[in-house]
Design a protein around this motif. Structure first.
Motif, PDB file in Angstrom:
ATOM      1  N   ILE A  59       0.842  -1.197   0.000  1.00 22.12           N
ATOM      2  CA  ILE A  59       0.000   0.000   0.000  1.00 22.12           C
ATOM      3  C   ILE A  59       0.876   1.245   0.000  1.00 22.12           C
ATOM      4  O   ILE A  59       1.796   1.370   0.814  1.00 22.12           O
TER       5      ILE A  59
ATOM      6  N   TYR B  35       0.566   5.378   2.651  1.00 26.30           N
ATOM      7  CA  TYR B  35      -0.265   5.024   3.806  1.00 26.30           C
ATOM      8  C   TYR B  35      -0.227   6.145   4.837  1.00 26.30           C
ATOM      9  O   TYR B  35       0.807   6.785   5.050  1.00 26.30           O
TER      10      TYR B  35
ATOM     11  N   GLU C 120      -5.228   7.419   8.441  1.00 26.34           N
ATOM     12  CA  GLU C 120      -6.597   7.414   7.936  1.00 26.34           C
ATOM     13  C   GLU C 120      -7.013   6.031   7.423  1.00 26.34           C
ATOM     14  O   GLU C 120      -8.202   5.694   7.415  1.00 26.34           O
ATOM     15  N   LEU C 121      -6.032   5.254   6.978  1.00 29.35           N
ATOM     16  CA  LEU C 121      -6.320   3.969   6.351  1.00 29.35           C
ATOM     17  C   LEU C 121      -6.262   2.806   7.327  1.00 29.35           C
ATOM     18  O   LEU C 121      -6.402   1.654   6.918  1.00 29.35           O
ATOM     19  N   TYR C 122      -6.087   3.088   8.594  1.00 31.95           N
ATOM     20  CA  TYR C 122      -5.943   2.007   9.575  1.00 31.95           C
ATOM     21  C   TYR C 122      -7.165   1.094   9.591  1.00 31.95           C
ATOM     22  O   TYR C 122      -7.039  -0.136   9.642  1.00 31.95           O
TER      23      TYR C 122
ATOM     24  N   PHE D  28      -9.096   0.372   7.247  1.00 26.18           N
ATOM     25  CA  PHE D  28      -9.087  -0.471   6.054  1.00 26.18           C
ATOM     26  C   PHE D  28      -8.230  -1.716   6.291  1.00 26.18           C
ATOM     27  O   PHE D  28      -8.584  -2.810   5.859  1.00 26.18           O
TER      28      PHE D  28
ATOM     29  N   THR E  31      -3.161   4.639  -3.096  1.00 22.54           N
ATOM     30  CA  THR E  31      -4.358   5.092  -2.385  1.00 22.54           C
ATOM     31  C   THR E  31      -4.760   6.517  -2.778  1.00 22.54           C
ATOM     32  O   THR E  31      -4.047   7.223  -3.505  1.00 22.54           O
ATOM     33  N   SER E  32      -5.898   6.938  -2.238  1.00 22.60           N
ATOM     34  CA  SER E  32      -6.425   8.276  -2.536  1.00 22.60           C
ATOM     35  C   SER E  32      -5.481   9.386  -2.098  1.00 22.60           C
ATOM     36  O   SER E  32      -5.528  10.498  -2.627  1.00 22.60           O
TER      37      SER E  32
ATOM     38  N   SER F 226     -14.177   6.963   8.272  1.00 23.84           N
ATOM     39  CA  SER F 226     -13.929   5.641   7.678  1.00 23.84           C
ATOM     40  C   SER F 226     -13.969   4.549   8.736  1.00 23.84           C
ATOM     41  O   SER F 226     -14.482   3.452   8.494  1.00 23.84           O
TER      42      SER F 226
ATOM     43  N   ASP G 220     -10.903   4.859  -2.039  1.00 18.92           N
ATOM     44  CA  ASP G 220     -10.229   3.681  -1.504  1.00 18.92           C
ATOM     45  C   ASP G 220     -11.219   2.572  -1.174  1.00 18.92           C
ATOM     46  O   ASP G 220     -10.858   1.391  -1.149  1.00 18.92           O
ATOM     47  N   CYS G 221     -12.458   2.937  -0.911  1.00 20.60           N
ATOM     48  CA  CYS G 221     -13.482   1.952  -0.554  1.00 20.60           C
ATOM     49  C   CYS G 221     -13.691   0.916  -1.651  1.00 20.60           C
ATOM     50  O   CYS G 221     -14.120  -0.206  -1.382  1.00 20.60           O
TER      51      CYS G 221
END
Length: 355
Positions: free
Chosen positions: A8, A11, A14-16, A18, A73-74, A159, A183-184
């Motif tokens: 990824i 990172y 925010e993506l945790y 996910f 990612t975004s 998120s 990212d969803c």
């Protein structure tokens, strides 16, 4: 979409949520997490259950050999293009499949396509947007209950809450979910539609298109509940970070009236007066009754308020001690209490026939 061993990039915290969802569902195997110095997490350990990753700034040749997919990612939308192009060329040269969920400009996409064509490599932008003239004049009724997650600003754990709701409702109900960012899509959800940011549509057209798009999702998926995450914030943080003055939230709430709503806040202590003012704002600006609040564990760093990109510090969220309002914090994500409360409210509203 079939993915196996992935890395990824970039990172951030925010993506945790996910990562947690990926670990539970095993939709893919995350081998490596790559970040940038600016996020302040290089070298830090990230734990989900008994799985640990160490955040890296780059991959070694040996590590590249252990993956077959790169997820851009975004957050890549904020990268300098030379950094992005260099990373993508490194991946393309090694014949890695590349999935991009960042909302990139057309000229950036074209350059990325050229890079991958150079190495006969595959890149997927996960962008299936088709722009058509708006043919709708009025909104239509959405019959299944809609749960909305929205916030005063960015980085308020929207998120995290959406993943929590998906995990809990997914055990008992068929869920259709629209996430706050692209990212969803990597997790099998719908991402927020790009047409909502297109200047080619008037405000009325955006409202009607979004309403009918949600209705189409209802008709296509036949869910028991729709979980809708709303990007951005409902009010400016300051003159530099305006979150478009909450225009997007106004458009969404003009298109869809939630059956249950959660407003996310930055970490801090809030008074009953503040909570009441937020409930009044929702009632008179958006025409719905706000159900609950979520005090996140993140707060904007004061020294980044005038910068182009906000930085955040993680601190303990604070809840209302008087309990005159329904207020959650990060601890609520560790149990089912919030889920039970939502189900009870929907049952009272008769949004569910049975719980």
């Amino acid at each position: 979409m079939k993915t196996n061993n992935i890395a990824i990039f970039p990172y951030s915290n925010e993506l945790y949520s996910f990562l947690g969802y990926i670990q539970v569902t095993q939709v893919m195997t995350v081998q490596y997490i790559i970040s940038l110095k600016g996020y302040g997490i290089i070298g830090k350990e990230i734990w989900v259950g008994d799985k640990k990753w160490t955040v890296q700034e780059q991959l070694s040749e040996e590590q590249y050999a252990k993956i077959d997919t790169i997820w851009i990612t975004s957050l890549a939308a904020n990268l300098a293009t030379n950094i992005l192009f260099e990373f993508i060329e490194t991946a393309a040269e090694r014949k890695l499949e590349i999935f991009i969920t960042a909302n990139l400009k057309d000229e950036v996409k074209e350059e990325i396509k050229k890079i991958n064509q150079k190495y006969s490599n595959h890149v997927d932008f996960l962008d299936d947007t088709v722009y058509e003239d708006c043919k709708y004049e009025n909104n239509v009724m959405v019959n299944v209950p809609v749960i909305t997650v929205f916030g005063v600003g960015e980085m308020t754990q929207k998120s995290d809450i959406q993943i929590y709701l998906r995990n809990h409702f997914g055990d008992d109900f068929k869920v259709c979910q629209v996430g706050t960012n692209r990212d969803c899509k990597m997790l099998g959800m719908y991402s927020f539609p790009a047409f909502m940011s297109e200047k080619r549509y008037s405000e009325k057209e955006k409202i009607c298109k979004f309403n009918h798009w949600i209705k189409e999702l209802e008709d296509e998926n036949k869910p028991d509940v729709i979980i809708l995450g709303i990007p951005g914030g409902i009010m400016p943080l300051n003159d530099k970070h305006t979150f478009d003055y909450g225009v997007l939230a106004y458009e969404i709430f003009s298109a869809i009236k939630p059956d249950y709503s959660i407003m996310t806040l930055y970490a801090g202590k809030y008074t009953d007066r503040f909570y009441e003012e937020m409930k009044e704002l929702c009632k008179y600006r958006y025409d719905f009754e706000l159900d609950s609040f979520f005090v996140s564990k993140y707060s904007p760093m004061s020294n980044s308020m005038k910068d182009d990109i906000l930085n955040f510090v993680e601190i303990s969220g604070a809840v209302n001690e008087k309990n005159n309002y329904l207020v959650y914090d990060s601890k609520a994500l560790e149990n089912s209490d919030m889920y039970v409360d939502i189900c009870h409210t929907l049952e009272v509203y008769s949004a569910f026939e049975s719980i």
